[in-house]
Structure formats: C-alpha cells, structure tokens
Design a protein around this motif. Structure first.
Motif, PDB file in Angstrom:
ATOM      1  N   SER A 157       0.842  -1.199   0.000  1.00 28.32           N
ATOM      2  CA  SER A 157       0.000   0.000   0.000  1.00 28.32           C
ATOM      3  C   SER A 157       0.879   1.252   0.000  1.00 28.32           C
ATOM      4  CB  SER A 157      -0.862   0.035   1.263  1.00 28.32           C
ATOM      5  OG  SER A 157      -1.741  -1.044   1.291  1.00 28.32           O
ATOM      6  N   VAL A 158       0.273   2.364  -0.410  1.00 32.22           N
ATOM      7  CA  VAL A 158       0.997   3.645  -0.419  1.00 32.22           C
ATOM      8  C   VAL A 158       0.829   4.288   0.953  1.00 32.22           C
ATOM      9  CG1 VAL A 158       1.190   5.888  -1.540  1.00 32.22           C
ATOM     10  CG2 VAL A 158       0.455   3.887  -2.867  1.00 32.22           C
ATOM     11  N   PHE A 168       1.691   7.194   3.879  1.00 32.49           N
ATOM     12  CA  PHE A 168       1.791   8.649   3.742  1.00 32.49           C
ATOM     13  C   PHE A 168       2.842   9.261   4.664  1.00 32.49           C
ATOM     14  CE2 PHE A 168      -1.695  10.850   1.223  1.00 32.49           C
ATOM     15  CZ  PHE A 168      -1.772   9.809   0.300  1.00 32.49           C
ATOM     16  N   TYR A 218       0.317  17.526   4.887  1.00 28.74           N
ATOM     17  CA  TYR A 218      -1.018  17.017   4.517  1.00 28.74           C
ATOM     18  C   TYR A 218      -2.134  17.989   4.920  1.00 28.74           C
ATOM     19  CZ  TYR A 218      -4.880  13.829   3.736  1.00 28.74           C
ATOM     20  OH  TYR A 218      -6.042  13.260   3.277  1.00 28.74           O
ATOM     21  N   GLU A 273     -12.272   3.977  11.374  1.00 29.04           N
ATOM     22  CA  GLU A 273     -11.839   4.622  10.127  1.00 29.04           C
ATOM     23  C   GLU A 273     -10.569   3.935   9.641  1.00 29.04           C
ATOM     24  OE1 GLU A 273     -10.944   8.861   9.908  1.00 29.04           O
ATOM     25  OE2 GLU A 273     -10.537   8.663   7.754  1.00 29.04           O
ATOM     26  N   GLY A 321      -7.325   4.064   7.301  1.00 27.82           N
ATOM     27  CA  GLY A 321      -6.563   5.156   6.704  1.00 27.82           C
ATOM     28  C   GLY A 321      -6.915   6.453   7.404  1.00 27.82           C
ATOM     29  N   ARG A 377      -8.258  14.129   9.802  1.00 27.84           N
ATOM     30  CA  ARG A 377      -9.087  15.125   9.104  1.00 27.84           C
ATOM     31  C   ARG A 377     -10.565  14.760   9.178  1.00 27.84           C
ATOM     32  NH1 ARG A 377     -10.446  16.319   3.108  1.00 27.84           N
ATOM     33  NH2 ARG A 377     -10.464  14.060   2.888  1.00 27.84           N
ATOM     34  N   ASP A 433      -4.025   3.021  10.575  1.00 26.72           N
ATOM     35  CA  ASP A 433      -3.236   3.568   9.478  1.00 26.72           C
ATOM     36  C   ASP A 433      -1.869   2.886   9.524  1.00 26.72           C
ATOM     37  OD1 ASP A 433      -3.626   6.526   7.820  1.00 26.72           O
ATOM     38  OD2 ASP A 433      -1.664   5.542   7.739  1.00 26.72           O
ATOM     39  N   ALA A 484      -5.166  -2.106   6.668  1.00 27.85           N
ATOM     40  CA  ALA A 484      -6.597  -2.347   6.446  1.00 27.85           C
ATOM     41  C   ALA A 484      -6.890  -3.805   6.126  1.00 27.85           C
ATOM     42  CB  ALA A 484      -7.083  -1.466   5.299  1.00 27.85           C
ATOM     43  N   VAL A 486     -12.117   7.124   3.619  1.00 24.71           N
ATOM     44  CA  VAL A 486     -12.098   8.299   2.738  1.00 24.71           C
ATOM     45  C   VAL A 486     -10.714   8.396   2.099  1.00 24.71           C
ATOM     46  CG1 VAL A 486     -12.335  10.812   2.606  1.00 24.71           C
ATOM     47  CG2 VAL A 486     -13.782   9.500   4.185  1.00 24.71           C
ATOM     48  N   HIS A 487     -10.677   8.408   0.789  1.00 22.22           N
ATOM     49  CA  HIS A 487      -9.416   8.523   0.048  1.00 22.22           C
ATOM     50  C   HIS A 487      -8.428   7.449   0.447  1.00 22.22           C
ATOM     51  CE1 HIS A 487      -9.924  12.217  -2.133  1.00 22.22           C
ATOM     52  NE2 HIS A 487     -10.376  12.812  -1.066  1.00 22.22           N
TER      53      HIS A 487
END
Ligand SMILES: C[S@@+](CC[C@H](N)C(=O)[O-])C[C@H]1O[C@@H](n2cnc3c(N)ncnc32)[C@H](O)[C@@H]1O
Length: 263
Positions: A5-6, A8, A15, A47, A49, A54, A70, A95, A111-112
């Motif tokens: 996965s990418v 962050f 960000y 949640e 990620g 945010r 995350d 995830a 989200v995203h």
C-alpha cells in the motif's frame, strides 16, 4: 507478507496544510457522515486510513468513539498533536489485517484510501468481518476542483502512471454490489467552495503533494506540468488569479452481504 500500500509518511508534514477542508467544512463533512451512517452518540466507528484525523477528529463528538487504523505513524502523530480530548484511538495497522474481533463496529469509514491499497479486496473482506449486523461501510472522497487541469496532467503521463495501485470509485462500487453489498441510499454530498489560483495548483504538483506524483521521475512530472500550464493558458489565462472552485465531499453507504453470501 509485505504490504505494498501507499503509506503517507512523507506527506505528514504538509497534509493538513494542502489537503484539509476549508475552515468550517470539516464539521459539515462529519455531519454528512453521521447522517449517511445513521450514527448516534452510542456508535463505535472504525476509520481505515485515519491519517491526521481530518475525518475522525470532527466526527468524534457525534459518536461514542472512533478507532482509526493507518500504516503511517507520522500521519497519526499529527492526529495526536491536533487532538484535544476527542474519543479517537489511532492504531498502527493495515486495512487488510484489522486488529479487532468480529462484529464490533456500527460503521466503518474509508475516505481517500482504497486507491492506495493493492489488496483492497482483502480490506473489504476485513471490513465485512468487523462490522456488526446492520453496520454500514461509508466510503467517500473530497473532490477539489480544477478537474480540467487534473485531467490534462494525467493524460500527459506514461500510461503505467495514469491509474492508482488500488481501486477507483466506479470499479469499487461495481465490486461491492457484485459481492452482495447493499447500497443504502446516497450518494450523500456536501458541496463547498474555496479559492485557489491555477499557479498554486502547479506549485503543489511541483512539490509532489499528491501521491499520484510520488512514482514519477522529474522528467515525467515536468511533462505533466507542461500539459497543465497549456490547459491553464486555454481555460484560465492569468495563472496567479484565484479561481472560485466548486468542491464536494461525497459518500456512499453500503450494508455488508449477509453471512450466507460470499465477500
Ligand atoms: C489520502 S490519506 C487519507 C487520510 C484520511 N482518511 C483523510 O481523508 O484525510 C490515506 C491514508 O491511508 C493510509 N493507508 C494507505 N494504505 C493503507 C493500508 N493498507 N492500511 C491502512 N492505512 C493505509 C495512508 O498512510 C494515509 O494516511
């Protein structure tokens, strides 16, 4: 097994400055999530990620607790620094292997994130496992305007860099419905506006703030920027003049398949 996965980590320092909602809109986005998910002060929410919080931090006051996973510790360190007593619990985890027992969450928010996860089908399977019966998956994005510039940028990239490592919105929706997830109304949309000049958009590309730019060579990035500058000349004229941009936060809600159907 390695997770491709990418993450962050590299984005943690900028960000919130470059990807946050305009002031006041965070609360509106949170209200939309509560409405789409029928969330109450008793709801336990996951949640995936969670990033810098945010979404999770403004959502926390309308629910009992938000658990956020995350892969990136630096992103979650930002969340911890911004937190002022909200019931948000960040946990470093992927995830595709959630550190929770089954059937514990009233809703899962994403989200995203699915476009960053090559094994996104496994992530979906995990979400079905941790949602309680009647729980909902809420998946969404915030669109940021300058669509014509973004399209010009992508079209100028080599074909192998035009997509993402994970899944796009349309393929994701088709997969979910094909697997027996039930859409429950929506899409739910909150629209807002903000100002940004086309020149600022180019600066953000050059600073590589978006994950789409991280895999590009300097030459590929410049090729994309040249296409954006040509599009600015065609559509906007002066690159320094702020444009009034229409943006939106959009959500879809799905109920998982019943345990007799396969995910
Ligand atoms: C674009 S950010 C979105 C953060 C937040 N949801 C938001 O909307 O502001 C994506 C986040 O997902 C995280 N991420 C990427 N792949 C992941 C995975 N397999 N499991 C958990 N988190 C992941 C990244 O590290 C990053 O913090």
């Amino acid at each position: 097994m390695p997770d491709d996965s990418v993450t962050f980590d590299r984005a943690a320092d900028y960000y919130d400055e470059t990807r946050g909602f305009p002031p006041g809109e965070e609360k509106n986005a949170a209200a939309l999530i509560c409405r789409a998910g029928n969330l109450t002060s008793a709801s336990r929410v996951l949640e995936v990620g969670v990033g810098t919080g945010r979404i999770a931090l403004p959502l926390a006051p309308c629910v009992r607790a938000v658990f956020g996973v995350d892969l990136s510790r630096p992103m979650m360190a930002r969340l911890q620094a911004r937190r002022s007593g909200e019931a948000v619990h960040p946990i470093q985890a992927g995830a595709t292997q959630l550190p929770f027992p089954g059937s514990v969450f009233d809703a899962a928010v994403a989200v995203h994130v699915f476009h960053l996860i090559p094994a996104w089908r496994d992530a979906v399977r995990e979400l079905a496992r941790v949602l309680r019966p009647g729980g909902l998956l809420l998946t969404g994005y915030s669109g940021t305007g300058f669509r014509v510039l973004r399209e010009a940028f992508i079209a100028a990239l080599p074909p192998e860099h035009r997509g993402s490592v994970g899944v796009g919105t349309e393929e994701f929706a088709a997969f979910l419905t094909g697997e027996g997830w039930q859409p429950t109304g929506g899409p739910f949309t909150h629209r807002y506006t903000y100002h940004r000049s086309p020149g600022e958009y180019v600066d953000l590309l050059r600073r590589r703030v978006w994950s789409r730019t991280w895999r590009l060579t300097d030459e590929e990035l410049e090729q994309g920027i040249a296409a954006v500058q040509a599009a600015i000349a065609r559509h906007y004229g002066d690159p320094r003049r702020p444009a009034h941009l229409a943006a939106e936060f959009r959500l879809w809600a799905y109920r998982p398949p019943s345990p007799t159907s396969s995910v």
